[in-house]
Structures are given as C-alpha cells and as structure tokens.
Motif scaffolding. Structure first.
Motif, PDB file in Angstrom:
ATOM      1  N   LEU A 147       0.826  -1.207   0.000  1.00 46.90           N
ATOM      2  CA  LEU A 147       0.000   0.000   0.000  1.00 46.90           C
ATOM      3  C   LEU A 147       0.864   1.263   0.000  1.00 46.90           C
ATOM      4  CD1 LEU A 147      -2.725  -1.226   2.488  1.00 46.90           C
ATOM      5  CD2 LEU A 147      -3.193  -0.413   0.173  1.00 46.90           C
ATOM      6  N   GLU A 148       1.971   1.241   0.738  1.00 50.22           N
ATOM      7  CA  GLU A 148       2.856   2.400   0.770  1.00 50.22           C
ATOM      8  C   GLU A 148       3.562   2.567  -0.569  1.00 50.22           C
ATOM      9  OE1 GLU A 148       5.160   5.716   2.054  1.00 50.22           O
ATOM     10  OE2 GLU A 148       3.177   4.889   2.499  1.00 50.22           O
ATOM     11  N   ALA A 149       3.973   1.466  -1.179  1.00 48.95           N
ATOM     12  CA  ALA A 149       4.596   1.549  -2.507  1.00 48.95           C
ATOM     13  C   ALA A 149       3.612   2.128  -3.519  1.00 48.95           C
ATOM     14  CB  ALA A 149       5.065   0.167  -2.954  1.00 48.95           C
ATOM     15  N   ARG A 150       2.367   1.722  -3.418  1.00 46.52           N
ATOM     16  CA  ARG A 150       1.322   2.261  -4.308  1.00 46.52           C
ATOM     17  C   ARG A 150       1.168   3.769  -4.100  1.00 46.52           C
ATOM     18  NH1 ARG A 150      -5.071   0.431  -4.270  1.00 46.52           N
ATOM     19  NH2 ARG A 150      -5.220  -0.068  -6.497  1.00 46.52           N
ATOM     20  N   ARG A 151       1.163   4.205  -2.850  1.00 43.97           N
ATOM     21  CA  ARG A 151       1.040   5.640  -2.560  1.00 43.97           C
ATOM     22  C   ARG A 151       2.230   6.417  -3.127  1.00 43.97           C
ATOM     23  NH1 ARG A 151       2.807   9.602   0.329  1.00 43.97           N
ATOM     24  NH2 ARG A 151       4.494   8.338   1.206  1.00 43.97           N
ATOM     25  N   LEU A 152       3.428   5.856  -2.981  1.00 42.92           N
ATOM     26  CA  LEU A 152       4.622   6.526  -3.489  1.00 42.92           C
ATOM     27  C   LEU A 152       4.555   6.704  -5.002  1.00 42.92           C
ATOM     28  CD1 LEU A 152       7.347   4.689  -1.357  1.00 42.92           C
ATOM     29  CD2 LEU A 152       6.700   7.107  -1.175  1.00 42.92           C
ATOM     30  N   MET A 153       4.037   5.702  -5.697  1.00 44.54           N
ATOM     31  CA  MET A 153       3.936   5.796  -7.154  1.00 44.54           C
ATOM     32  C   MET A 153       2.881   6.809  -7.588  1.00 44.54           C
ATOM     33  SD  MET A 153       4.428   1.898  -8.587  1.00 44.54           S
ATOM     34  CE  MET A 153       3.222   1.153  -7.508  1.00 44.54           C
ATOM     35  N   VAL A 154       1.723   6.778  -6.909  1.00 44.96           N
ATOM     36  CA  VAL A 154       0.602   7.614  -7.335  1.00 44.96           C
ATOM     37  C   VAL A 154       0.751   9.055  -6.850  1.00 44.96           C
ATOM     38  CG1 VAL A 154      -1.899   7.945  -7.145  1.00 44.96           C
ATOM     39  CG2 VAL A 154      -0.961   5.650  -7.468  1.00 44.96           C
ATOM     40  N   GLU A 155       1.111   9.234  -5.582  1.00 46.83           N
ATOM     41  CA  GLU A 155       1.116  10.579  -5.004  1.00 46.83           C
ATOM     42  C   GLU A 155       2.463  11.293  -5.155  1.00 46.83           C
ATOM     43  OE1 GLU A 155      -0.262  10.563  -0.990  1.00 46.83           O
ATOM     44  OE2 GLU A 155      -2.213   9.707  -1.501  1.00 46.83           O
ATOM     45  N   ASP A 213      -1.418  -0.260 -12.725  1.00 47.96           N
ATOM     46  CA  ASP A 213      -2.293   0.141 -11.611  1.00 47.96           C
ATOM     47  C   ASP A 213      -2.092   1.613 -11.270  1.00 47.96           C
ATOM     48  OD1 ASP A 213      -4.131  -0.529  -9.367  1.00 47.96           O
ATOM     49  OD2 ASP A 213      -2.382  -0.046  -8.140  1.00 47.96           O
ATOM     50  N   ALA A 214      -0.834   2.040 -11.173  1.00 47.46           N
ATOM     51  CA  ALA A 214      -0.545   3.437 -10.837  1.00 47.46           C
ATOM     52  C   ALA A 214      -1.080   4.372 -11.913  1.00 47.46           C
ATOM     53  CB  ALA A 214       0.952   3.631 -10.651  1.00 47.46           C
ATOM     54  N   ARG A 215      -0.925   4.004 -13.184  1.00 50.80           N
ATOM     55  CA  ARG A 215      -1.433   4.844 -14.273  1.00 50.80           C
ATOM     56  C   ARG A 215      -2.957   4.975 -14.196  1.00 50.80           C
ATOM     57  NH1 ARG A 215       2.107   2.431 -19.365  1.00 50.80           N
ATOM     58  NH2 ARG A 215       3.969   3.742 -19.069  1.00 50.80           N
ATOM     59  N   ALA A 263      12.785  -6.807  -7.534  1.00 50.96           N
ATOM     60  CA  ALA A 263      11.726  -6.129  -8.275  1.00 50.96           C
ATOM     61  C   ALA A 263      10.698  -7.122  -8.806  1.00 50.96           C
ATOM     62  CB  ALA A 263      12.330  -5.334  -9.430  1.00 50.96           C
ATOM     63  N   SER A 264      11.150  -8.312  -9.199  1.00 52.92           N
ATOM     64  CA  SER A 264      10.217  -9.311  -9.740  1.00 52.92           C
ATOM     65  C   SER A 264       9.282  -9.817  -8.645  1.00 52.92           C
ATOM     66  CB  SER A 264      10.979 -10.472 -10.384  1.00 52.92           C
ATOM     67  OG  SER A 264      11.828 -11.099  -9.438  1.00 52.92           O
ATOM     68  N   ALA A 273       8.207   2.273 -10.095  1.00 47.98           N
ATOM     69  CA  ALA A 273       7.861   1.027  -9.416  1.00 47.98           C
ATOM     70  C   ALA A 273       9.059   0.427  -8.683  1.00 47.98           C
ATOM     71  CB  ALA A 273       7.292   0.029 -10.422  1.00 47.98           C
ATOM     72  N   GLU A 274      10.205   0.373  -9.351  1.00 44.57           N
ATOM     73  CA  GLU A 274      11.377  -0.248  -8.730  1.00 44.57           C
ATOM     74  C   GLU A 274      11.865   0.560  -7.538  1.00 44.57           C
ATOM     75  OE1 GLU A 274      15.812  -1.800 -10.079  1.00 44.57           O
ATOM     76  OE2 GLU A 274      14.173  -1.724 -11.540  1.00 44.57           O
ATOM     77  N   ALA A 275      11.894   1.887  -7.669  1.00 43.78           N
ATOM     78  CA  ALA A 275      12.326   2.734  -6.554  1.00 43.78           C
ATOM     79  C   ALA A 275      11.370   2.598  -5.366  1.00 43.78           C
ATOM     80  CB  ALA A 275      12.420   4.186  -6.998  1.00 43.78           C
ATOM     81  N   SER A 276      10.071   2.517  -5.647  1.00 46.05           N
ATOM     82  CA  SER A 276       9.076   2.352  -4.587  1.00 46.05           C
ATOM     83  C   SER A 276       9.260   1.015  -3.878  1.00 46.05           C
ATOM     84  CB  SER A 276       7.662   2.432  -5.166  1.00 46.05           C
ATOM     85  OG  SER A 276       7.424   3.684  -5.754  1.00 46.05           O
TER      86      SER A 276
END
Length: 306
Positions: A249-257, A292-294, A274-275, A262-265
């Motif tokens: 969930l935090e990785a998703r927030r980092l990508m969207v907000e 998903d982020a897009r 990453a895989s 993706a890899e950095a998150s």
C-alpha cells in the motif's frame, strides 16, 4: 423539522456539509481534524486505514477485514487505534445525501489521559482481546460534542483553546460506551493489548526491515505462539501478512502521489527483488504496479482510506 429526522444528526450533517464545498478531505483549522464528503458510492478497494476516531453524520462506511464486515447505520463512530490494511467502500450515498464525516487523527496521549481518569473512577482490569477496530452507534451526547467541535471551525481563535477540550469530551463519551473497556486496554501501559499495539507501531515505522517475530514477542513479554495469536486477534492477520500489505500500500502511494517509479518504490519499502514485488503487487491489486498506478492517476482515485 422533518418527521422521523434526528435534529442532532441534521445539525451535525449541516456543519460538515458547510465545511466541505466539494467531495474529498477538507482540513479544519484544528490540526489533526478534517471533514470528509463523498457524494458517489465507491467500489470496494484495498486501502490503508489510518489510526483515527471518526464520527459519521450521514452515509455508510463499510470496512472489510479478513472476511469480517464492519458497517453501521448513521450516525455512528469508527475507531481504530492502529493502522490497518483493509478493503473498504462508501455506500448508500448520492449527491443529495452524501457521506459526511468528522475525522480525528488518533491521539493516543489524549486517550490515555482520559482512560487513566476513568480507570481511577471505575477500574477495569479485564483483558478484552479482539479486533482493533470498533464501529458503533454515536450517542446523543457524542453527537452534541461533535456539533460543538464542528461549530468551533468557524471561529479559529476559539478553536485553538476549546477544541482540545471538546475532543477530550468526545473521547470520554467513546470510552464510557460499550467499546470503551476494549479501547482502554489498547492504551493501558502493560496490558497485552497495548504491547501488541506497540508491536504494530514498530512494524509501521520499519517497513523496510525484515520482520523479527521472536524479537517482537520478547519485547511484548510473550511467547512466540502467544504473541502470534494476540497479534492476529487484533489485526486479523499475521505480522508477516500485516507488513507485506502495508508495504504494498505504501509503494502504491509513493507511485501515485509522489510520482516514484515502481522499482524505486519497491526498494523504499524493503523489497530487494523487483520481480517479487511485481508478483506480490499484482496478486494484491489485480494489476501490475505500472498499469495500476497509471489507472489510479487517470481517475484521481484516493490511495489512502478516507
């Protein structure tokens, strides 16, 4: 007054609606307190429910936690002393009858202070194991306090002094209610429930570290088996499941907000592969991290739970 309507609820709804000119989360003049309006039903979505104390004036917030549905008709309160990865949605709303809610960040210090005063008056040493989320009918006294708190938003100078007092009054009415004993255990130093809450706070603060269940159990003063059992009672999941879901969930927030890749998150929240991150992300959200982020950015969806 319209027959069958609750004047307290109507007054409370009016205050929240006045502070929310549009859908979304609107900060109040009081730090840590916001008003929320949602005028269209939301589909169920996996989200990060922040530790908070909410008083819902209108509409229904449905929370699904590992197969158990938490839902109450208005007006009601929702309290969680800890962050939880949940599936949730707003239901039963329309532009004419939107979801309206007063949300306060969970103030453990204030709750501990009020709980200590109550404990002196009516000690309750019985443990109350169970989920660390509580939903119940808001009493008239709770609504009255919530109305006075909302009214203070119109006079910020007064709110600076009086809002903390009214907030404590709201906590008092919560702790005097049917969920009070269980909530008090979660902030009472030394109780098993409080030690589990401390373990949860540690996991939240160290998402990028591996879970040391043996170390968490030692810190909680429990055997590994007892710790695992009590942790799952509170969160509905194991420590490893809890950390994994918060990480994703935090990785998703980092990508969207924050626009992070993706890899950095993935690496920011503790993944070294990453895989593996992509596989687990797709399993949880039903799409690859990038797609998903897009999609979330296109629809301006809320990543964190309101």
């Amino acid at each position: 007054m319209i027959p069958g309507r609750d004047p307290l609820r109507d007054q409370f709804s009016g205050l929240i609606a006045r502070w929310c000119p549009s859908d979304g989360v609107h900060a109040s003049p009081v730090p840590g307190i916001s008003c929320i309006k949602v005028s269209r039903p939301h589909k169920r979505a996996k989200q990060h429910w922040r530790a908070s104390f909410c008083v819902v004036a209108q509409g229904t917030k449905e929370i699904l936690l590992e197969g158990q549905v938490y839902r109450e008709r208005e007006p009601h309160y929702i309290v969680s002393p800890i962050d939880l990865p949940v599936t949730s949605r707003v239901a039963g709303v329309s532009p004419a009858q939107p979801f309206l809610c007063l949300k306060m960040d969970f103030d453990a210090a204030a709750l501990r202070e009020v709980a200590a005063q109550l404990d002196r008056a009516r000690p309750d040493d019985v443990e109350h194991p169970g989920r660390a989320i509580f939903i119940g009918k808001a009493s008239d006294r709770m609504l009255d306090a919530a109305i006075r708190l909302g009214a203070l938003f119109m006079t910020p100078d007064d709110a600076t002094v009086l809002a903390p007092l009214v907030t404590r009054e709201l906590i008092f009415h919560l702790l005097k209610g049917p969920d009070g004993p269980a909530i008090r255990q979660l902030v009472r130093a030394g109780s098993q429930a409080h030690r589990i809450a401390e373990a949860v706070y540690h996991l939240q603060a160290s998402l990028d570290e591996d879970v040391d269940i043996a170390g968490l159990a030692r810190a909680a003063g429990m055997s590994r088996a007892a710790f695992f059992k009590r942790f799952k009672e509170a969160t509905a999941m194991s420590p490893l499941q809890y950390q994994k879901r918060l990480r994703l969930l935090e990785a998703r927030r980092l990508m969207v907000e924050e626009g992070m890749g993706a890899e950095a998150s993935a690496f920011r929240v503790g993944y070294t592969s990453a895989s593996q991150f992509s596989r687990e992300y797709s399993r949880m959200f039903g799409n690859s991290p990038l797609r998903d982020a897009r999609a979330l950015k296109r629809t301006a969806a809320v990543v964190q739970d309101m």
